[in-house]
Write a protein that holds these residues in place. Structure first.
Motif, PDB file in Angstrom:
ATOM      1  N   ALA A 272       0.821  -1.212   0.000  1.00  0.00           N
ATOM      2  CA  ALA A 272       0.000   0.000   0.000  1.00  0.00           C
ATOM      3  C   ALA A 272       0.847   1.252   0.000  1.00  0.00           C
ATOM      4  O   ALA A 272       0.394   2.324  -0.382  1.00  0.00           O
ATOM      5  N   VAL A 273       2.093   1.108   0.426  1.00  0.00           N
ATOM      6  CA  VAL A 273       2.927   2.293   0.551  1.00  0.00           C
ATOM      7  C   VAL A 273       3.897   2.456  -0.616  1.00  0.00           C
ATOM      8  O   VAL A 273       4.087   3.557  -1.125  1.00  0.00           O
ATOM      9  N   ASP A 274       4.514   1.352  -1.041  1.00  0.00           N
ATOM     10  CA  ASP A 274       5.577   1.481  -2.033  1.00  0.00           C
ATOM     11  C   ASP A 274       5.407   0.546  -3.210  1.00  0.00           C
ATOM     12  O   ASP A 274       5.869  -0.586  -3.177  1.00  0.00           O
ATOM     13  N   PRO A 275       4.782   1.007  -4.261  1.00  0.00           N
ATOM     14  CA  PRO A 275       4.585   0.143  -5.416  1.00  0.00           C
ATOM     15  C   PRO A 275       5.867  -0.185  -6.151  1.00  0.00           C
ATOM     16  O   PRO A 275       5.989  -1.244  -6.748  1.00  0.00           O
ATOM     17  N   LYS A 276       6.845   0.703  -6.100  1.00  0.00           N
ATOM     18  CA  LYS A 276       8.088   0.443  -6.854  1.00  0.00           C
ATOM     19  C   LYS A 276       8.765  -0.814  -6.343  1.00  0.00           C
ATOM     20  O   LYS A 276       9.249  -1.637  -7.118  1.00  0.00           O
ATOM     21  N   ALA A 277       8.790  -0.957  -5.042  1.00  0.00           N
ATOM     22  CA  ALA A 277       9.437  -2.138  -4.467  1.00  0.00           C
ATOM     23  C   ALA A 277       8.744  -3.399  -4.954  1.00  0.00           C
ATOM     24  O   ALA A 277       9.374  -4.406  -5.255  1.00  0.00           O
ATOM     25  N   VAL A 278       7.432  -3.297  -5.041  1.00  0.00           N
ATOM     26  CA  VAL A 278       6.662  -4.454  -5.497  1.00  0.00           C
ATOM     27  C   VAL A 278       7.011  -4.789  -6.933  1.00  0.00           C
ATOM     28  O   VAL A 278       7.166  -5.944  -7.298  1.00  0.00           O
ATOM     29  N   LEU A 279       7.154  -3.771  -7.726  1.00  0.00           N
ATOM     30  CA  LEU A 279       7.425  -4.001  -9.145  1.00  0.00           C
ATOM     31  C   LEU A 279       8.722  -4.771  -9.322  1.00  0.00           C
ATOM     32  O   LEU A 279       8.823  -5.680 -10.128  1.00  0.00           O
ATOM     33  N   THR A 280       9.731  -4.394  -8.533  1.00  0.00           N
ATOM     34  CA  THR A 280      11.003  -5.098  -8.632  1.00  0.00           C
ATOM     35  C   THR A 280      10.815  -6.576  -8.374  1.00  0.00           C
ATOM     36  O   THR A 280      11.322  -7.414  -9.105  1.00  0.00           O
ATOM     37  N   ILE A 281      10.074  -6.860  -7.331  1.00  0.00           N
ATOM     38  CA  ILE A 281       9.850  -8.264  -6.981  1.00  0.00           C
ATOM     39  C   ILE A 281       9.042  -8.964  -8.070  1.00  0.00           C
ATOM     40  O   ILE A 281       9.335 -10.085  -8.454  1.00  0.00           O
ATOM     41  N   LEU A 282       8.042  -8.319  -8.560  1.00  0.00           N
ATOM     42  CA  LEU A 282       7.187  -8.925  -9.572  1.00  0.00           C
ATOM     43  C   LEU A 282       7.993  -9.302 -10.797  1.00  0.00           C
ATOM     44  O   LEU A 282       7.835 -10.362 -11.372  1.00  0.00           O
ATOM     45  N   ILE A 283       8.866  -8.378 -11.191  1.00  0.00           N
ATOM     46  CA  ILE A 283       9.615  -8.626 -12.410  1.00  0.00           C
ATOM     47  C   ILE A 283      10.615  -9.751 -12.204  1.00  0.00           C
ATOM     48  O   ILE A 283      10.834 -10.568 -13.080  1.00  0.00           O
ATOM     49  N   ARG A 284      11.170  -9.777 -11.011  1.00  0.00           N
ATOM     50  CA  ARG A 284      12.209 -10.766 -10.786  1.00  0.00           C
ATOM     51  C   ARG A 284      11.666 -12.183 -10.815  1.00  0.00           C
ATOM     52  O   ARG A 284      12.259 -13.092 -11.325  1.00  0.00           O
ATOM     53  N   GLU A 285      10.507 -12.390 -10.211  1.00  0.00           N
ATOM     54  CA  GLU A 285       9.995 -13.759 -10.112  1.00  0.00           C
ATOM     55  C   GLU A 285       8.661 -13.871 -10.813  1.00  0.00           C
ATOM     56  O   GLU A 285       7.624 -13.702 -10.190  1.00  0.00           O
ATOM     57  N   GLN A 286       8.736 -14.155 -12.092  1.00  0.00           N
ATOM     58  CA  GLN A 286       7.479 -14.178 -12.813  1.00  0.00           C
ATOM     59  C   GLN A 286       6.736 -15.482 -12.594  1.00  0.00           C
ATOM     60  O   GLN A 286       7.154 -16.520 -13.053  1.00  0.00           O
ATOM     61  N   ASN A 287       5.631 -15.402 -11.915  1.00  0.00           N
ATOM     62  CA  ASN A 287       4.708 -16.512 -11.981  1.00  0.00           C
ATOM     63  C   ASN A 287       5.128 -17.840 -11.392  1.00  0.00           C
ATOM     64  O   ASN A 287       4.493 -18.833 -11.624  1.00  0.00           O
ATOM     65  N   THR A 288       6.217 -17.869 -10.679  1.00  0.00           N
ATOM     66  CA  THR A 288       6.506 -19.138 -10.017  1.00  0.00           C
ATOM     67  C   THR A 288       5.690 -19.196  -8.735  1.00  0.00           C
ATOM     68  O   THR A 288       5.085 -18.232  -8.340  1.00  0.00           O
ATOM     69  N   GLU A 289       5.710 -20.348  -8.126  1.00  0.00           N
ATOM     70  CA  GLU A 289       4.920 -20.471  -6.904  1.00  0.00           C
ATOM     71  C   GLU A 289       5.419 -19.555  -5.815  1.00  0.00           C
ATOM     72  O   GLU A 289       4.679 -19.148  -4.944  1.00  0.00           O
ATOM     73  N   GLU A 290       6.693 -19.241  -5.884  1.00  0.00           N
ATOM     74  CA  GLU A 290       7.252 -18.380  -4.856  1.00  0.00           C
ATOM     75  C   GLU A 290       7.063 -16.918  -5.178  1.00  0.00           C
ATOM     76  O   GLU A 290       7.421 -16.069  -4.412  1.00  0.00           O
ATOM     77  N   SER A 291       6.524 -16.621  -6.314  1.00  0.00           N
ATOM     78  CA  SER A 291       6.381 -15.216  -6.668  1.00  0.00           C
ATOM     79  C   SER A 291       5.233 -14.601  -5.874  1.00  0.00           C
ATOM     80  O   SER A 291       4.417 -15.290  -5.297  1.00  0.00           O
ATOM     81  N   ILE A 292       5.187 -13.319  -5.907  1.00  0.00           N
ATOM     82  CA  ILE A 292       4.167 -12.642  -5.124  1.00  0.00           C
ATOM     83  C   ILE A 292       2.770 -13.007  -5.627  1.00  0.00           C
ATOM     84  O   ILE A 292       1.849 -13.238  -4.833  1.00  0.00           O
ATOM     85  N   ILE A 293       2.630 -13.114  -6.934  1.00  0.00           N
ATOM     86  CA  ILE A 293       1.312 -13.473  -7.462  1.00  0.00           C
ATOM     87  C   ILE A 293       0.973 -14.898  -7.055  1.00  0.00           C
ATOM     88  O   ILE A 293      -0.162 -15.209  -6.707  1.00  0.00           O
ATOM     89  N   GLY A 294       1.985 -15.755  -7.086  1.00  0.00           N
ATOM     90  CA  GLY A 294       1.763 -17.139  -6.700  1.00  0.00           C
ATOM     91  C   GLY A 294       1.264 -17.282  -5.271  1.00  0.00           C
ATOM     92  O   GLY A 294       0.312 -18.024  -4.995  1.00  0.00           O
ATOM     93  N   VAL A 295       1.893 -16.573  -4.351  1.00  0.00           N
ATOM     94  CA  VAL A 295       1.460 -16.718  -2.957  1.00  0.00           C
ATOM     95  C   VAL A 295       0.099 -16.077  -2.738  1.00  0.00           C
ATOM     96  O   VAL A 295      -0.697 -16.555  -1.937  1.00  0.00           O
ATOM     97  N   LEU A 296      -0.161 -14.998  -3.448  1.00  0.00           N
ATOM     98  CA  LEU A 296      -1.485 -14.382  -3.310  1.00  0.00           C
ATOM     99  C   LEU A 296      -2.555 -15.320  -3.866  1.00  0.00           C
ATOM    100  O   LEU A 296      -3.646 -15.437  -3.307  1.00  0.00           O
ATOM    101  N   ALA A 297      -2.217 -16.009  -4.947  1.00  0.00           N
ATOM    102  CA  ALA A 297      -3.171 -16.982  -5.485  1.00  0.00           C
ATOM    103  C   ALA A 297      -3.417 -18.090  -4.475  1.00  0.00           C
ATOM    104  O   ALA A 297      -4.550 -18.553  -4.299  1.00  0.00           O
ATOM    105  N   LYS A 298      -2.349 -18.495  -3.801  1.00  0.00           N
ATOM    106  CA  LYS A 298      -2.508 -19.521  -2.757  1.00  0.00           C
ATOM    107  C   LYS A 298      -3.490 -19.040  -1.691  1.00  0.00           C
ATOM    108  O   LYS A 298      -4.359 -19.781  -1.238  1.00  0.00           O
ATOM    109  N   CYS A 299      -3.388 -17.785  -1.321  1.00  0.00           N
ATOM    110  CA  CYS A 299      -4.312 -17.247  -0.320  1.00  0.00           C
ATOM    111  C   CYS A 299      -5.733 -17.170  -0.870  1.00  0.00           C
ATOM    112  O   CYS A 299      -6.699 -17.387  -0.139  1.00  0.00           O
ATOM    113  N   LEU A 300      -5.852 -16.866  -2.157  1.00  0.00           N
ATOM    114  CA  LEU A 300      -7.190 -16.788  -2.748  1.00  0.00           C
ATOM    115  C   LEU A 300      -7.858 -18.155  -2.728  1.00  0.00           C
ATOM    116  O   LEU A 300      -9.071 -18.255  -2.620  1.00  0.00           O
TER     117      LEU A 300
END
Lengths: 306, 519
Positions: free
Chosen positions: B326-354
């Motif tokens: 909620a505070v720093d989108p740039k930091a998130v972008l770095t992470i997103l780009i680095r780990e695309q779509n693996t289970e350990e990526s941010i999207i992957g863990v959020l999907a796990k929570c969903l």
């Protein structure tokens, strides 16, 4: 219908409802004020499009949302944590530890939601409460009363909080819907609808859809005085806006249950609730089966936890 | 404990009692469960009182009778025990210390064996001043321990009982020092944690008495139950809602490193307490937020989300992630780009929570996604191209109301560019088309019908996007097809003015007299 006012060509300035000013070029314009739409423009389509933009429809704008730790947004997530705000240091013997460990295992045993047709299984009273509030109730955002279906909530909101509803009632329209889904009849007054429910749908005569809150003695006296003077002015005040105090009546609830047993569609009515109960953090009722579970648990586990 | 300087002929009893104590320390977990169960039962009893049917009330009578029988006995014993403690404290002769410890131990036992300890009786008999005296500097460890334990349990009760600890606070804080033995320090931290958990006033008192620095230092070691207890107490102390405690914590040298270290390596129970500290820091201190981000906290949070299945841990970790996003989108972008779509990526863990069955995880994960989706076009593309989309659409049609609202935020944010200045925010047609064809329109119109103002507003705003942004003028037909006009016309008499104007203006503009004719 209101009258039409013709404006001569030229620039006019209006103030929109959020307080902003708008200037419009009108080649010709008729303005009409009606009871339902405050302002109608009869003019070029182009003008109306600009009006839409300039009067500021709040277009979707992506923004990040941040919440403070005690925001209600996080309330459900905080439930378990709140239980741990204070921790007792218990002194336990080996035996008691064993009992406790057994309890921890059986803790994962869940309670089935008692509402008919709901497959949910809940871990604790808190979970049950969250589940119930989420799934089986609809609560009024104005006065916090809780209803078992969204339809009934919607009816409540119209009848209790909508001045336009009252305006239409005053004009003699049939506004009070029958509470039974599928019946479709509407009535001019709360009392008439009430009577219909009794006559046609066998509701108990003590049933009240809209229970007034219990006011303090002072307030009641004050209202009583106001009521008396108001009575002199108008005759057909509906029960919804009268000062009748309704006392919770268990018999009426039971009667309601049987009357409603034929009613509901996807949402189901629990066996012991009355309409319009306000809901705070605690449940105002706990279904029998939940208690049964707790009782058998406590009677089978001696030790410090009982 | 063995180096506390007491006489050697007393060493064995002390060791065994310490052994007992240490063993009981390990049962902390059981304690919290016991407390939870107590809350459940207490609440059940309270609810019974509201009672709607006969046999439930009978059960209540039964329970009350049981408690009534035991309670007076317990209370009498407590008073007696306090009296004995009083005389033990006054006694100056030979064997004084043993007398005191024995009396303390008796009181402690009474205060820790049932779920309704006779706290009030003990307080009335004057326990607090005696316990404070037993905390004086130079007292043997066992005495300190038993006294702190009694205070812990007194503080775990009702608000006025917790407040009764006020005279003891300075000493409890003092014994957090690095010279204290670990069990003593831990027990004092526990008592302080209970006091902090009571409310903001007591938290302020603790802060002004300097509780924070020594407590914070207790989490520097790599492991041990002391770390866990201290972290829990610390989380209670900084939870706010005022931010000054969090600000003070950040200033302590080495604390953020310790936090990162524990988040990475420690066991799940301790990590849970640490995670709650992070929740409060990320919500209340901007300095902490930026320093933790620099320290690489996002990846650590994501790793925990990926590997853990403990709900108690997942909730604060997810929430911390949400606070950072909620505070720093740039930091998130770095992470997103680095780990695309693996289970350990941010999207992957959020999907796990969903996919989780836990409502809280679903809701807060969707909230995090909504904030990511409010970012740049890259952020939106990142979400839109992944597995979360079908999950979100399913949630929109099945989940409880408050989660659906969050999904609405995500979907809307995905379709709209962030606005520059006053201009109308541009629509990302590609996203809008695919989301609408995924079947979300009905869910939005449902929100329009809901009694919640915010939800209705979201629904109307999304409908506006559909009406404006769908290609080939399909918008109005689609909206009509899902009974959107009907939903909007209900607002004609709605008491909320803004919604009324919004709905009316949409109906006027898109479904006016020229609807059906080319404009």
């Amino acid at each position: 219908m209101g009258r039409w006012i013709r404006y001569s060509p030229g620039r006019i300035q209006l103030t929109n409802r959020s307080g902003g000013n708008v200037q419009l070029d009108a080649h010709f314009m008729f303005v009409r004020e009606t009871k339902t739409k405050i302002l109608n423009f009869f003019c070029f389509v182009q003008l109306r499009r600009r009006w839409l933009g300039e009067l500021g429809f709040p277009y979707w704008n992506p923004i990040r949302r941040r919440f403070s730790p005690d925001s209600p947004f996080f309330a459900s997530g905080n439930v378990e944590r709140e239980l741990l705000a204070k921790q007792v240091a218990l002194d336990l013997t080996e035996d008691e530890i064993n009992h406790l460990q057994k309890f921890v295992e059986t803790e994962s045993r869940r309670i089935s939601c008692p509402i008919v047709g709901c497959p949910e299984r809940l871990k604790s009273l808190d979970h049950f409460e969250d589940h119930y509030n989420a799934r089986h109730t609809a609560s009024c955002s104005v006065c916090s009363r809780v209803y078992p279906t969204s339809r009934l909530l919607s009816i409540h909101i119209s009848e209790a909080h909508d001045s336009f509803f009252q305006a239409k009632v005053a004009r003699g329209y049939d506004m009070y819907e029958c509470l039974v889904e599928g019946c479709g009849l509407k009535f001019k007054s709360y009392k008439a609808r009430h009577q219909h429910l009794i006559d046609k749908h066998k509701f108990p005569s003590t049933f009240e859809f809209f229970k007034k809150t219990q006011l303090s003695k002072k307030r009641r006296e004050k209202l009583q005085r106001q009521h008396v003077s108001r009575l002199k002015h108008e005759e057909d005040k509906e029960a919804a806006s009268s000062d009748a105090m309704e006392v919770e009546d268990k018999a009426s609830v039971d009667g309601l249950v049987s009357a409603l047993s034929t009613l509901t569609t996807s949402d189901t009515t629990p066996s012991n609730v009355s309409f319009g109960r306000r809901h705070g953090r605690g449940l105002t009722f706990v279904p029998r089966s939940v208690h049964k579970e707790k009782r058998t648990e406590s009677s089978s586990a001696p030790g410090p936890t009982n | 404990m063995a180096d506390d300087g007491s006489a050697s002929n007393r060493r064995d009893p002390i060791k065994s009692s310490v052994g007992n104590v240490a063993g009981q320390r390990r049962r902390q977990q059981a304690v919290t469960v016991a407390k939870e169960r107590r809350e459940l039962l207490v609440r059940a009893k309270r609810l019974c009182r509201v009672g709607t049917n006969g046999d439930v009330e009978d059960a209540l009578v039964e329970n009350e009778m049981m408690v009534d029988e035991e309670q007076p006995i317990l209370e009498a014993q407590a008073s007696k025990s306090v009296e004995e403690l009083k005389s033990a404290v006054q006694y100056q002769g030979k064997g004084a210390m043993q007398k005191r410890v024995t009396a303390l131990r008796e009181l402690r036992r009474l205060l820790s064996k049932s779920e309704f300890p006779p706290v009030e009786a003990a307080l009335r008999a004057g326990a607090i001043p005696l316990l404070v005296q037993c905390l004086s500097f130079g007292s043997p460890d066992e005495q300190l321990l038993e006294s702190a334990w009694c205070l812990t349990n007194i503080a775990a009760g009702k608000p006025e009982e917790t407040k009764a600890l006020l005279p003891a606070l300075p000493l409890l804080i003092a014994h957090l020092g690095e010279k204290s033995s670990a069990p003593v320090a831990e027990q004092c931290a526990w008592a302080i944690g209970n006091v902090a958990g009571e409310g903001e006033d007591l938290r302020n008192v603790l802060l002004s008495q300097g509780a924070l620095p020594p407590l914070a230092r207790m989490i520097f070691p790599d492991k041990g139950s002391t770390v866990r207890t201290a972290a829990w107490a610390l989380s209670n102390l900084i939870k706010g809602p005022e931010s000054k405690a969090a600000a003070q914590l950040v200033k302590i040298d080495g604390i953020l490193d310790a936090i990162l270290r524990h988040l990475k390596k420690t066991d799940e129970e301790t990590a849970t307490e640490i995670a709650w500290i992070i929740v409060y820091l990320s919500a209340l201190s901007d300095i902490a937020t930026s320093m933790l981000l620099k320290g690489g906290i996002l990846q650590l949070l994501i790793d925990r989300l990926a590997t853990s299945s403990s709900l108690q841990l997942l909730i604060p970790v997810l929430r911390s992630l949400g606070n950072f996003v909620a505070v720093d989108p740039k930091a998130v972008l770095t992470i997103l780009i680095r780990e695309q779509n693996t289970e350990e990526s941010i999207i992957g863990v959020l999907a796990k929570c969903l996919r989780s069955e836990h409502r809280v995880l679903k809701k807060e994960a969707v909230w995090v996604l909504s904030n990511i989706a409010a970012g740049s076009i890259e952020h939106k593309r990142m979400i839109h191209s992944t597995e979360v989309m079908p999950l979100l659409l399913r949630i929109l049609s099945t989940s409880p109301f408050d989660i659906r609202k969050e999904v609405a935020y995500v979907l809307g944010n995905l379709c709209v560019e962030s606005a520059e200045g006053d201009r109308k925010p541009g629509i990302i047609q590609e996203h809008l088309v695919s989301i609408v064809s995924g079947g979300c329109l009905r869910g939005f119109i449902e929100l329009v019908r809901s009694p919640d103002i915010e939800a209705a507003r979201l629904g109307l705003q999304f409908i506006e996007l559909v009406l404006r942004g769908m290609p080939n003028g399909e918008g109005p037909k689609l909206v009509e097809g899902e009974d959107g006009i009907d939903a909007m016309e209900r607002f004609q008499f709605h008491e909320n003015e803004e919604l009324r104007v919004m709905a009316n203006s949409l109906v006027d503009k898109y479904f006016g007299e020229d609807y059906g004719i080319d404009e």
